[in-house]
Scaffold this motif. Structure first.
Motif, PDB file in Angstrom:
ATOM      1  N   PRO A 295      -5.035   9.911   0.757  1.00 52.67           N
ATOM      2  CA  PRO A 295      -4.009  10.027  -0.290  1.00 52.67           C
ATOM      3  C   PRO A 295      -3.423  11.434  -0.350  1.00 52.67           C
ATOM      4  O   PRO A 295      -4.158  12.429  -0.298  1.00 52.67           O
ATOM      5  CB  PRO A 295      -4.762   9.681  -1.576  1.00 52.67           C
ATOM      6  CG  PRO A 295      -5.905   8.826  -1.129  1.00 52.67           C
ATOM      7  CD  PRO A 295      -6.286   9.332   0.220  1.00 52.67           C
TER       8      PRO A 295
ATOM      9  N   GLY B 123       2.749  -3.947   0.989  1.00 54.83           N
ATOM     10  CA  GLY B 123       2.979  -2.584   1.447  1.00 54.83           C
ATOM     11  C   GLY B 123       2.828  -2.374   2.932  1.00 54.83           C
ATOM     12  O   GLY B 123       3.158  -1.297   3.442  1.00 54.83           O
ATOM     13  N   ASP B 124       2.322  -3.381   3.656  1.00 53.79           N
ATOM     14  CA  ASP B 124       2.197  -3.189   5.103  1.00 53.79           C
ATOM     15  C   ASP B 124       3.507  -3.550   5.797  1.00 53.79           C
ATOM     16  O   ASP B 124       4.401  -4.160   5.216  1.00 53.79           O
ATOM     17  CB  ASP B 124       1.036  -3.985   5.678  1.00 53.79           C
ATOM     18  CG  ASP B 124       1.314  -5.494   5.711  1.00 53.79           C
ATOM     19  OD1 ASP B 124       2.320  -5.931   5.119  1.00 53.79           O
ATOM     20  OD2 ASP B 124       0.518  -6.228   6.314  1.00 53.79           O
TER      21      ASP B 124
ATOM     22  N   ASN C 236       1.622  -0.385  10.052  1.00 53.16           N
ATOM     23  CA  ASN C 236       1.199   0.510   8.983  1.00 53.16           C
ATOM     24  C   ASN C 236       0.756  -0.314   7.792  1.00 53.16           C
ATOM     25  O   ASN C 236       1.436  -1.278   7.412  1.00 53.16           O
ATOM     26  CB  ASN C 236       2.347   1.434   8.570  1.00 53.16           C
ATOM     27  CG  ASN C 236       2.490   2.640   9.468  1.00 53.16           C
ATOM     28  OD1 ASN C 236       2.062   3.737   9.129  1.00 53.16           O
ATOM     29  ND2 ASN C 236       3.075   2.432  10.632  1.00 53.16           N
ATOM     30  N   THR C 237      -0.356   0.082   7.209  1.00 55.04           N
ATOM     31  CA  THR C 237      -0.851  -0.660   6.047  1.00 55.04           C
ATOM     32  C   THR C 237      -1.581   0.287   5.107  1.00 55.04           C
ATOM     33  O   THR C 237      -2.265   1.216   5.548  1.00 55.04           O
ATOM     34  CB  THR C 237      -1.793  -1.790   6.482  1.00 55.04           C
ATOM     35  OG1 THR C 237      -2.203  -2.535   5.328  1.00 55.04           O
ATOM     36  CG2 THR C 237      -3.014  -1.261   7.214  1.00 55.04           C
ATOM     37  N   PRO C 238      -1.422   0.090   3.806  1.00 50.58           N
ATOM     38  CA  PRO C 238      -2.217   0.875   2.867  1.00 50.58           C
ATOM     39  C   PRO C 238      -3.678   0.451   2.922  1.00 50.58           C
ATOM     40  O   PRO C 238      -3.987  -0.737   3.060  1.00 50.58           O
ATOM     41  CB  PRO C 238      -1.593   0.566   1.509  1.00 50.58           C
ATOM     42  CG  PRO C 238      -0.635  -0.543   1.704  1.00 50.58           C
ATOM     43  CD  PRO C 238      -0.480  -0.799   3.151  1.00 50.58           C
TER      44      PRO C 238
ATOM     45  N   ASP D  87      -3.574   5.448   3.994  1.00 51.64           N
ATOM     46  CA  ASP D  87      -2.680   4.715   4.887  1.00 51.64           C
ATOM     47  C   ASP D  87      -3.280   4.686   6.283  1.00 51.64           C
ATOM     48  O   ASP D  87      -3.793   5.693   6.767  1.00 51.64           O
ATOM     49  CB  ASP D  87      -1.308   5.404   4.917  1.00 51.64           C
ATOM     50  CG  ASP D  87      -0.362   4.759   5.916  1.00 51.64           C
ATOM     51  OD1 ASP D  87      -0.229   5.295   7.030  1.00 51.64           O
ATOM     52  OD2 ASP D  87       0.231   3.726   5.581  1.00 51.64           O
TER      53      ASP D  87
ATOM     54  N   GLU E 184      -6.110   4.139  -1.409  1.00 52.85           N
ATOM     55  CA  GLU E 184      -4.994   5.020  -1.743  1.00 52.85           C
ATOM     56  C   GLU E 184      -4.408   5.686  -0.518  1.00 52.85           C
ATOM     57  O   GLU E 184      -3.430   6.421  -0.603  1.00 52.85           O
ATOM     58  CB  GLU E 184      -5.477   6.105  -2.725  1.00 52.85           C
ATOM     59  CG  GLU E 184      -5.957   5.569  -4.061  1.00 52.85           C
ATOM     60  CD  GLU E 184      -4.831   4.885  -4.827  1.00 52.85           C
ATOM     61  OE1 GLU E 184      -3.700   5.416  -4.803  1.00 52.85           O
ATOM     62  OE2 GLU E 184      -5.091   3.842  -5.439  1.00 52.85           O
TER      63      GLU E 184
END
Length: 784
Positions: free
Chosen positions: A713, A614-615, A666-668, A673, A671
């Motif tokens: 989140p 997800g990043d 950007n990275t999670p 960011d 829940e």
């Protein structure tokens, strides 16, 4: 739909009002929410007054979403210039909220009433006729679009260089409460409260209140006040009727800003020639003693923007607005405790505008718009130029009231011959009427009564002028687009820009030449001396926009050539009136400027799922190159007559090279960011005026910014740390100069002893204003 249905919808629009920040077509759910995605070709913009993907628009456009601006820590509208090619947006010299805007070498930095901007600033599609209070702070914003090149067929008045569109958020269809707070260096403390609620299925209300404050970057050592501080209260309220799937949307909005920041004092670059006052160590410190009137800027407006879908293909819009601003500005040119060149000033502006649009889109081969526009504006300026060190102390008082009436009809249509080939053509006919009343009166022994002075009138007025002029022009535009696939757009365009002429409010009528040699200074000769002609530009552009690698890379490339004619160049200088040293306005319609340039913008996804699922890593950037040069610049040289000085003049506020690069990650995290981005921006040497000046011109420099933001989140809350000008670069943005120079070459002159030669006052005026130093601040948001 029958004619009765059309009429009922149109009646609903017009009955609910035709009058501020107006409604602009915008989308929310489809707009990407991350800073990296916003610059791709998939973003929807309204550059051509209809919703289109950025990649489809045959215009050089840069768009910044509200989320992108928030994550980068942008504070006001001038911040976007760092990342937009060939654009300069700066706070004007000696002010806190007056805007100087230049795009592709075209603009205007003189805020007095006789001169108007070359770049159109739009707040929710309402044109801001004057630069006072146009440094818009960023809050409650949906997006900002920058359109480069003439936009006359679509954006009305004075978009000869381009347009900047500030678009506020539409109200959501659910209750929303959002708090934003900021604390940082120099005692920066900002707070914004935004709340909105649906009253019914068809009615929503909302508003924002903002308190924006900061201590000074320096001190005024004479008054003890902070210098470069910020003290602003602002608010915005909106009522929306309809929309959200309904055929009619009426958006009623109002805004108010009160800026009570201290007078922004300049930094002297040379010691006082009489007092010997040394140059201060800190460039943000000043010693100007002028504090009356107190700095105070009030700006407010009201707008009604109505849109009705008359049929599936036909939409009617009305954009109506009233705006007003009042400024009290004490400007100490010499930046010394004593009165040498002191200018207390009042600026009072008011405008009423009305625009009607009829948009057509048959869903296949034809889209277009026809419309009409009216602007009625009053710009009243009063100021003293106090030269108390002159004989008996001299004040040159000016009262200039300039009224403008503008009517225009316009149209712009796009014909899609095939899925790949389309032609857009448009034109605007503009009718401008300018009325001016100008009074110049000298006072001896003190300032004018308008500013509480006790001066005694000295002789008859040097200017007592009342006149009118009308300017008319048709300006066309055409572009041809070829899209081999939906994600690639090759285009070529021609557009023409126009800005009407006027009268120099600072000109001295008694200095008008006797043109017919009859020994009488006639009204027509004074009018000719004080007036200046319209300016025009012919712009040719070719470009490419493309989404490549399945959205992994967006590229926009444009090359342009412009023929800029009769360039309006206002200025001021020391002069002699009836044997007494004084202050005079000088206006020149420089003959010809050639401008060639290239602009490149890109956004690349460098990596995805790099460290964790997800990043992603993105690199976005811009690069602008512009070669602007005078080909003809005729000026009157005393004793020589008209002389072409083009070889010795520069296009102001237009660096040859400018660019930026933003690396973001950007990275999670759980829940939520985390977003990190850092931007390096660069500008080559910048000339502050047409005549080069080694004291106030700014050499090449680079700025480094960085931000780290965590978003919880669902976006319920966020916390970010932002750094601006992290390397604490010192750079000039503007200045004042009243120092002797060769009238042809502009070379600084020196006395036999080697000293500089003052041309206004006795201390010598070389004063500079600087961009913000390093700032670090923390911003938190909380949303319910």
């Amino acid at each position: 739909m029958g004619i009765g249905g059309w009429a009922s919808r149109l009646a609903l629009v017009t009955s609910l009002g035709v009058a501020a920040p107006a409604f602009a077509q915008q989308q929310q759910a489809d707009t990407p929410s991350t800073a990296e995605e916003v610059s791709t070709g998939e973003i929807v913009v309204t550059a051509r007054r209809r919703e289109e993907r950025l990649v489809d628009v045959p215009i050089a456009v840069t768009s910044f979403s509200g989320d992108q601006l928030a994550k980068s820590g942008a504070l006001d509208i001038t911040d976007i210039a760092q990342s937009t090619p060939n654009v300069t947006l700066e706070v004007s010299r000696g002010t806190n909220s007056t805007l100087s805007a230049f795009i592709r070498g075209i603009g205007q930095q003189d805020p007095v009433s006789g001169f108007e901007q070359g770049v159109g600033i739009y707040l929710d599609d309402v044109y801001l006729n004057r630069p006072q209070a146009a440094v818009l702070d960023i809050y409650d914003v949906e997006r900002i679009e920058v359109l480069r090149g003439p936009q006359g067929t679509l954006y009305g008045r004075n978009t000869i260089g381009g347009a900047v569109k500030y678009v506020t958020r539409e109200l959501p269809d659910h209750f929303s409460l959002k708090l934003r707070g900021t604390y940082g260096t120099y005692d920066q403390a900002d707070g914004v409260l935004t709340v909105s609620a649906p009253i019914s299925d068809l009615l929503r209300v909302g508003g924002s209140v903002a308190r924006l404050s900061r201590g000074g970057f320096g001190k005024n050592l004479t008054t003890g006040e902070d210098n470069y501080n910020k003290d602003i209260w602002a608010g915005r309220g909106t009522v929306e009727i309809g929309g959200k799937g309904q055929p009619v949307l009426i958006r009623i909005s109002g805004d108010y800003t009160r800026d009570k920041s201290n007078t922004r004092g300049g930094h002297r670059l040379i010691p006082g020639m009489v007092s010997g006052t040394p140059v201060l160590d800190d460039v943000f410190d000043s010693q100007g003693g002028l504090i009356d009137p107190r700095q105070d800027v009030k700006a407010y407006g009201f707008a009604i923007n109505a849109s009705a879908e008359l049929t599936d293909a036909l939409t009617f819009r009305s954009i109506s607005a009233w705006r007003k601003d009042k400024s009290a500005s004490p400007i100490d040119f010499d930046a010394l405790p004593a009165v040498d060149v002191d200018v207390p000033a009042f600026y009072n502006n008011e405008q009423v505008s009305q625009e009607f649009q009829l948009l057509y889109d048959n869903g296949s081969w034809l889209q277009g718009m026809i419309g009409a526009y009216y602007l009625g504006a009053k710009a009243d300026t009063a100021f003293d130029v106090r030269l108390f060190t002159a004989v008996n102390g001299l004040t040159a008082f000016t009262q200039a009231d300039v009224d403008t009436s503008t009517w225009a009809i316009f149209g712009d249509f796009t014909f899609d011959f095939t899925d790949q080939l389309s032609l857009a053509v448009g034109g605007r006919y503009t009718w401008d009427e300018r009325k001016a009343q100008i009074l110049r009166q000298n006072y001896l022994g003190g300032g004018s009564p308008v500013f509480g002075g006790q001066g005694v009138p000295s002789g008859a007025p040097s200017t007592d002028f009342s006149g009118k002029a009308v300017f008319k022009k048709f300006t066309p535009r055409a572009s041809l687009s070829f899209k081999p696939t939906p994600d690639h757009n090759l285009y070529a365009s021609f557009s023409q820009g126009f800005k009407g002429g006027g009268f120099d409010p600072r000109g001295v009528g008694v200095n008008a030449p006797d043109l017919n040699g009859d020994g009488i200074r006639e009204d027509s000769e004074v009018a000719d001396y004080l007036s200046f002609d319209p300016e025009t530009v012919d712009s040719y552009e070719i470009g490419y926009k493309g989404n490549l690698f399945d959205g992994g890379l967006y590229v926009a490339l444009a090359a342009f050539h412009m023929d800029y004619k009769d360039v309006q160049i206002p200025g001021s200088s020391g002069c002699t009136i009836a044997g007494v040293p004084s202050f005079c306005g000088v206006i020149t319609n420089a003959g010809k400027v050639k401008i060639d340039g290239v602009e490149f913008e890109a956004n690349a996804r460098l990596a995805q799922n790099l460290a964790i699922s997800g990043d992603r890593v993105n690199l976005s950037g811009s690069l602008g190159y512009i070669h602007a040069r005078y080909k003809e610049y005729i000026t009157q040289i005393p004793g020589q007559g008209p002389v072409d000085v083009a070889d010795f003049r520069k296009v102001q506020n237009t660096p040859k090279w400018n660019g930026s690069a933003t690396l973001s990650y950007n990275t999670p995290v759980g829940e939520g960011d985390v977003s990190f981005n850092t931007t390096l921006s660069y500008r080559s040497k910048t000339y502050q005026f047409e005549v080069p000046n080694p004291y106030i011109d700014q050499k090449a420099y680079a700025l480094l910014d960085a931000s780290l933001v965590y978003t919880a989140p669902g976006g319920r809350w966020s916390l970010g740390v932002h750094g601006k000008n992290i390397l604490d670069k010192e750079y000039k943005t503007s200045g004042y100069t009243f120092i002797g120079a060769d009238p042809v070459t502009g070379t600084i002159l020196r006395s036999p002893s080697g000293g500089l030669i003052p041309t206004l006052g006795k201390e010598g005026t070389l004063t500079a204003f600087y961009g913000n130093p390093r700032q670090v601040f923390v911003t938190g948001t909380l949303e319910f």
